[in-house]
Design an enzyme around this catalytic site. Structure first.
Site, mmCIF file in Angstrom:
data_model
loop_
_atom_site.group_PDB
_atom_site.id
_atom_site.type_symbol
_atom_site.label_atom_id
_atom_site.label_comp_id
_atom_site.label_asym_id
_atom_site.label_seq_id
_atom_site.Cartn_x
_atom_site.Cartn_y
_atom_site.Cartn_z
ATOM 1 N N HIS A 175 0.832 -1.216 0.000
ATOM 2 C CA HIS A 175 0.000 0.000 0.000
ATOM 3 C C HIS A 175 0.866 1.265 0.000
ATOM 4 C CE1 HIS A 175 -3.293 -2.720 1.238
ATOM 5 N NE2 HIS A 175 -2.351 -3.276 1.974
ATOM 6 N N SER A 223 14.277 21.493 -16.389
ATOM 7 C CA SER A 223 13.032 22.239 -16.562
ATOM 8 C C SER A 223 13.348 23.540 -17.278
ATOM 9 C CB SER A 223 12.435 22.526 -15.186
ATOM 10 O OG SER A 223 11.611 23.674 -15.250
ATOM 11 N N LYS A 247 15.720 21.821 -11.179
ATOM 12 C CA LYS A 247 15.045 20.536 -11.380
ATOM 13 C C LYS A 247 15.792 19.579 -12.293
ATOM 14 C CE LYS A 247 10.825 19.854 -11.228
ATOM 15 N NZ LYS A 247 9.507 19.721 -11.840
ATOM 16 N N GLU A 274 9.150 8.329 -16.358
ATOM 17 C CA GLU A 274 7.727 8.659 -16.492
ATOM 18 C C GLU A 274 7.170 8.075 -17.786
ATOM 19 O OE1 GLU A 274 6.965 13.016 -15.012
ATOM 20 O OE2 GLU A 274 9.006 12.897 -15.752
#
Ligand code: ARG
Length: 457
Positions: A151, A272, A278, A285
């Site tokens: 979980h 970014s 970043k 992804e």
């Protein structure tokens, strides 16, 4: 002569043509045509010199296609017609003999079977490479603890090697699925003709042998209708891509500031445009997001095949884009996953700190009581009570006093209890086969290496 009295509507032509995507089948189409021409001559259906003229023209067409000098014409509806048209331009009238005793229906099924067999082959090699990378990473991080999650809550600690090996076993199963899909391409459709067989004494076995098929498809109706092998490839690819999506998702989480378990190499991340601090895990992804696209190709082809009357229907032309995109997407994802894992730097301290919260040893404390004869359900209650006392007072289990332990159970001897809370102890107590203790992980690593080597090559 033509049986048609008016030209095709330009919009119908756009709908009907497959050339823009089936061009990439040309190597298989040439290969199939060569085998077919040789067989026709062997069976004296065409002359040996006619065969030679056809083979010479096929080689010239092959050179044009490979060199990018092949000029497609407006009437080339698909790659099969384009190749035959060009063979006839180069060889003259004899070119028209190439299509003796075959149809585009058995021809396209053969080309797609060859393409699918190759697709399963490179998926298998890429799986082997990724599994080998994961195995090396597991070996290099054999005894690095991190929390195992259920979980997405910290559950029980495991070694990183154990976690990485979980992916190796998934990939080894994927490899079996691709072997199955490749096996399903092994019956030669060519020679089935349009659907009923052909009016010539052909030798389909000779064609099968030349093209590397194990056998001849035994029923001409099934041969031209069958795309099961594409479904099988897509099913294998869908499951494999789904596995990679889970790996991608974990890399996204683990590379976040919050987890800090892994740093992805610069080669697999991007910056970014507005936030200079970043480093985005785009590749991970995309591994996560590509899987549903492959799953959708499988669903779409099931839709095409659903309730489709026998035998060939133009619907079957819709097999290709689903197959091609799945092959390209999966190849890219497998190579990316291997690149990312190969370049990943794991952070031992962050993982170990996350696995050091001694609440994670609650099950071990319960099992300690079980070993003294207390029924497990009762132990669960005793330990839940201890966890509550600790959490409510902002302490960890190791901070509980002897008095608090005695109040919970007379069987909780404080020194034995505290020894259980050593990080190593939780890990090394998982001695069951397939568990995370070091000896078991070493065993597993050797088994995974052997399984990988057994399938490779
Ligand atoms: N381009 C067609 C396909 O991909 C080739 C077979 C066409 N056959 C036919 N009878 N129209 O399915």
């Amino acid at each position: 002569m033509s049986r048609f009295s008016e030209p095709q509507d330009p919009i119908f032509r756009r709908l009907n043509t497959s050339l823009s995507f089936d061009q990439r089948l040309w190597p298989y189409d040439i290969q199939g045509s060569r085998a077919h021409a040789r067989m026709l001559a062997k069976q004296a259906i065409i002359g040996d010199n006619e065969r030679d003229e056809l083979l010479a023209a096929l080689s010239a067409v092959e050179a044009e296609l490979a060199g990018g000098t092949f000029v497609f014409e407006d009437d080339d509806e698909d790659i099969h017609m384009a190749v035959e048209r060009r063979v006839t331009q180069l060889a003259g009238a004899v070119g028209g003999k190439l299509h003796t005793a075959r149809s585009r229906n058995d021809q396209v099924a053969t080309d797609v079977a060859l393409f699918t067999r190759d697709g399963a082959g490179h998926a298998t090699r890429a799986i082997d490479a990724l599994a080998a990378t994961l195995l090396d990473a597991a070996e290099a991080h054999l005894d690095w603890p991190l929390p195992g999650y259920t979980h997405l809550q910290r559950a029980q600690p495991v070694y990183l090697s154990h976690h990485l090996l979980a992916y190796v076993w998934m990939l080894l199963r994927d490899r079996e699925r691709f072997a199955f899909a490749a096996g399903q391409t092994a019956a030669l459709p060519l020679g089935a003709g349009a659907l009923a067989g052909v009016n010539f004494d052909t030798d389909r076995g000779a064609v099968a042998a030349e093209l590397g098929f194990d056998r001849v498809a035994p029923n001409s109706i099934d041969a031209v209708s069958n795309r099961d092998f594409v479904l099988d490839y897509l099913a294998a690819a869908a499951t494999c891509a789904t596995h990679l999506s889970r790996l991608g998702a974990e890399l996204v989480l683990w590379s976040s500031e919050e987890f800090g378990f892994v740093t992805l190499s610069d080669a697999w991340t991007s910056g970014s445009s507005i936030m200079p601090q970043k480093k985005n895990p785009d590749a991970a992804e995309l591994l996560r997001a590509k899987a549903p696209r492959i799953v959708a190709h499988l669903g779409a082809l099931h839709g095409v095949m659903h309730a489709l009357p026998l035998t060939y229907n133009k619907d079957l032309q819709e097999d290709k884009e689903h197959l091609f995109d799945a092959v390209d997407t999966l190849d890219l994802c497998l190579a990316s996953a291997a690149g990312m894992i190969g370049g990943a730097r794991f952070n031992r301290d962050r993982m170990s700190a996350a696995a050091s919260d001694d609440l994670i040893a609650a099950t071990d404390v319960a099992d300690h009581l079980v070993k003294q004869g207390v029924p497990f359900r009762e132990c669960h209650g005793i330990v839940a009570g201890l966890v509550r006392v600790a959490v409510d007072s902002g302490r960890c289990l190791g901070d509980l006093t002897d008095g608090e332990l005695a109040a919970a159970s007379a069987r909780l001897h404080p020194p034995a209890f505290r020894a259980l809370l050593e990080q190593r102890a939780w890990l090394e107590s998982k001695v069951s086969e397939g568990g995370t203790s070091l000896a078991r992980v070493r065993e597993q690593l050797a088994a995974a290496r052997a399984a990988l080597a057994a399938g490779a090559g």
